[in-house]
Design a protein around this motif. Structure first.
Motif, short mmCIF file in Angstrom:
data_model
loop_
_atom_site.label_atom_id
_atom_site.label_comp_id
_atom_site.label_asym_id
_atom_site.label_seq_id
_atom_site.Cartn_x
_atom_site.Cartn_y
_atom_site.Cartn_z
N THR A 111 -7.42 -0.67 8.70
CA THR A 111 -8.10 0.21 7.76
C THR A 111 -7.35 1.53 7.59
OG1 THR A 111 -10.24 -0.74 8.35
CG2 THR A 111 -10.27 1.42 7.29
N ILE A 112 -6.81 2.03 8.70
CA ILE A 112 -6.09 3.31 8.64
C ILE A 112 -4.74 3.16 7.94
CG2 ILE A 112 -5.02 5.10 10.06
CD1 ILE A 112 -7.17 4.51 12.18
N TRP A 113 -4.01 2.08 8.28
CA TRP A 113 -2.62 1.97 7.83
C TRP A 113 -2.44 1.09 6.59
CZ3 TRP A 113 0.91 5.22 9.44
CH2 TRP A 113 0.71 5.87 10.66
N VAL A 114 -3.46 0.34 6.21
CA VAL A 114 -3.32 -0.54 5.05
C VAL A 114 -4.36 -0.20 3.97
CG1 VAL A 114 -3.32 -2.91 4.23
CG2 VAL A 114 -2.38 -2.39 6.48
N LEU A 115 -5.64 -0.27 4.33
CA LEU A 115 -6.68 -0.10 3.32
C LEU A 115 -6.75 1.33 2.79
CD1 LEU A 115 -9.57 -2.29 4.77
CD2 LEU A 115 -7.80 -2.90 3.11
N LEU A 116 -6.61 2.31 3.68
CA LEU A 116 -6.68 3.70 3.23
C LEU A 116 -5.52 4.05 2.29
CD1 LEU A 116 -8.12 6.40 3.35
CD2 LEU A 116 -6.81 6.97 5.42
N LEU B 79 -3.87 1.99 0.50
CA LEU B 79 -4.07 1.18 -0.71
C LEU B 79 -5.12 1.80 -1.62
CD1 LEU B 79 -3.29 -1.43 -2.15
CD2 LEU B 79 -5.12 -2.59 -0.90
N ALA B 80 -6.20 2.31 -1.05
CA ALA B 80 -7.24 2.94 -1.86
C ALA B 80 -6.73 4.22 -2.52
CB ALA B 80 -8.46 3.25 -0.99
N LEU B 81 -6.02 5.05 -1.75
CA LEU B 81 -5.46 6.29 -2.32
C LEU B 81 -4.41 5.97 -3.37
CD1 LEU B 81 -5.11 8.44 0.94
CD2 LEU B 81 -6.87 8.59 -0.82
N GLY B 82 -3.60 4.95 -3.12
CA GLY B 82 -2.60 4.56 -4.10
C GLY B 82 -3.22 4.04 -5.38
N THR B 83 -4.34 3.33 -5.26
CA THR B 83 -5.02 2.84 -6.46
C THR B 83 -5.56 4.00 -7.29
OG1 THR B 83 -5.64 0.82 -5.27
CG2 THR B 83 -6.85 1.33 -7.29
N LEU B 84 -6.13 4.99 -6.63
CA LEU B 84 -6.59 6.17 -7.36
C LEU B 84 -5.44 6.88 -8.06
CD1 LEU B 84 -9.15 7.71 -4.83
CD2 LEU B 84 -9.64 6.55 -6.99
N ARG B 85 -4.31 6.96 -7.39
CA ARG B 85 -3.16 7.61 -8.01
C ARG B 85 -2.65 6.81 -9.20
NH1 ARG B 85 2.82 9.04 -5.55
NH2 ARG B 85 3.32 10.57 -7.17
N LEU B 86 -2.68 5.48 -9.06
CA LEU B 86 -2.23 4.63 -10.17
C LEU B 86 -3.12 4.82 -11.39
CD1 LEU B 86 -0.43 2.23 -11.17
CD2 LEU B 86 -2.24 0.73 -10.33
N LEU B 87 -4.41 4.97 -11.16
CA LEU B 87 -5.34 5.09 -12.28
C LEU B 87 -5.19 6.41 -13.03
CD1 LEU B 87 -8.58 3.60 -10.67
CD2 LEU B 87 -6.99 2.50 -12.25
N HIS B 88 -4.70 7.43 -12.35
CA HIS B 88 -4.67 8.76 -12.96
C HIS B 88 -3.26 9.26 -13.27
CE1 HIS B 88 -8.63 8.68 -10.93
NE2 HIS B 88 -9.01 9.39 -11.95
N ARG B 89 -2.24 8.54 -12.85
CA ARG B 89 -0.88 9.04 -13.06
C ARG B 89 -0.46 8.83 -14.52
NH1 ARG B 89 4.78 7.64 -9.79
NH2 ARG B 89 6.09 8.95 -11.13
N GLU B 90 0.22 9.85 -15.06
CA GLU B 90 0.72 9.75 -16.42
C GLU B 90 1.92 8.81 -16.47
OE1 GLU B 90 2.50 12.62 -19.98
OE2 GLU B 90 2.06 13.43 -17.99
N ALA C 224 0.82 -1.21 0.00
CA ALA C 224 0.00 0.00 0.00
C ALA C 224 0.86 1.26 0.00
CB ALA C 224 -0.93 -0.01 1.22
N PHE C 225 1.93 1.28 0.79
CA PHE C 225 2.83 2.43 0.79
C PHE C 225 3.50 2.59 -0.57
CE2 PHE C 225 3.71 4.41 5.04
CZ PHE C 225 2.62 3.87 5.69
N GLY C 226 3.87 1.48 -1.20
CA GLY C 226 4.45 1.56 -2.54
C GLY C 226 3.47 2.13 -3.54
N MET C 227 2.21 1.70 -3.46
CA MET C 227 1.19 2.22 -4.37
C MET C 227 0.98 3.71 -4.16
SD MET C 227 -0.55 -0.03 -6.41
CE MET C 227 -2.30 0.34 -6.35
N LEU C 228 1.00 4.14 -2.90
CA LEU C 228 0.70 5.54 -2.60
C LEU C 228 1.84 6.47 -3.01
CD1 LEU C 228 -1.22 7.55 -1.25
CD2 LEU C 228 -0.08 7.09 0.92
N LEU C 229 3.08 6.06 -2.78
CA LEU C 229 4.22 6.94 -3.02
C LEU C 229 4.88 6.71 -4.38
CD1 LEU C 229 5.71 6.69 0.56
CD2 LEU C 229 4.46 8.61 -0.41
N MET C 230 4.87 5.47 -4.87
CA MET C 230 5.43 5.12 -6.19
C MET C 230 6.88 5.56 -6.32
SD MET C 230 2.24 5.67 -8.79
CE MET C 230 0.67 4.84 -8.49
N ASN C 231 7.59 5.53 -5.22
CA ASN C 231 9.02 5.83 -5.20
C ASN C 231 9.65 4.92 -4.16
OD1 ASN C 231 11.42 7.38 -3.85
ND2 ASN C 231 11.21 8.26 -5.89
#
Length: 273
Positions: free
Chosen positions: A251-256, A258-269, A184-191
């Protein structure tokens, strides 16, 4: 007086482009995506050496524990605890690398061109990481069993196999939560660097805050994931109340993330360089 003549393009139905998808082209099977992501975990230099490091450090910890512990401490549950420490630290990094490698190594353009559905790629990565993590946990249990036998044979160990199904369940749950949190942290930060640093720094700082402020003691199991999982680290099994704490903190440290990271993955160029 001159007149302007306009030419309207001639519309011919036979030249109309085909809008319906080619029925001969089928989607990439999910099993193929999963195999590709599994191969990325072991074929890349970082993933390969990380898995090697997890294995070597786990063996080293077991050997050290075998020689320094008292004979009455050489039990199966203590050996499992010894293997859990390096794995709980390093397996989440595998989850981080599975996501961030696409962006740090700039392979995302190829990946998302071959499979345009980013959600399918993300799910394949998640399943691949969980499978590898669970295999690592099974290997850790096997190593702990062999170490306990060695302790009984050569170190006059306590010959205790007191490790029930609830302990196995909790051991898998703890490692799985750590892997998912890293992913989830990898998805959110992508760095890679930022994800690894924040994965270790923020939860530790959060735990220190709850440890220092006495007024937050009752809220700690609900908001701090490390505190929520503490009963298992103390060689106890999770009770029903503990699962409620893990659900909220997870939910706070994993699912949240992960959800934000998924949104970023869908919209990142996606760029090639």
């Amino acid at each position: 007086m001159s007149t302007t003549t306009t030419f309207e393009p001639e519309f011919r139905p036979e030249f109309r482009p085909e809008l319906s998808p080619d029925p001969s082209v089928t989607a990439v099977p999910f099993s193929r995506l999963l195999r590709a992501e599994l191969r990325k975990l072991v074929d890349t230099r970082a993933g390969f050496w990380l898995l090697i490091a997890i294995g070597l450090i786990t063996v080293a910890v077991i050997v050290v524990f075998l020689f320094v512990a008292d004979p009455d401490q050489l039990t199966f549950i203590n050996f499992v605890g010894a293997t859990a420490t390096p794995q709980s630290i390093l397996l989440p990094v595998l989850g981080i690398l599975a996501v961030t490698a696409e962006w740090s190594q700039r392979t995302g353009l190829v990946t998302f061109t071959l499979e345009p559905s980013r959600i399918r790629i993300a799910v394949a990565k998640l399943v691949a990481v969980v499978l590898v993590g669970m295999l690592a946990v099974v290997a850790a249990l096997g190593a702990a069993a062999l170490s306990n036998l060695a302790g009984m044979a050569f170190m006059d160990g306590a010959s205790s196999w007191n490790f029930g199904a609830a302990n196995v369940r909790d051991f898998f749950a703890i490692q799985l939560i750590g892997i998912l949190q890293g992913f989830a942290f990898g998805m959110l930060l992508m760095n890679t660097a930022a994800a690894i640093v924040l994965y270790y720094v923020i939860p530790i700082a959060w735990s220190v805050l709850f440890a220092m402020v006495g007024a937050l003691e009752n809220a700690a199991p609900w908001l701090d994931l490390n505190t929520a999982m503490a009963p298992a680290f103390e060689q106890q099994t999770f009770a029903s109340g503990d699962w409620a704490h893990i659900a909220v903190a997870g939910t706070i440290w994993v699912l949240l993330p992960l959800a934000l990271g998924t949104l970023r993955l869908l919209h990142r160029e996606v760029k090639s360089a």
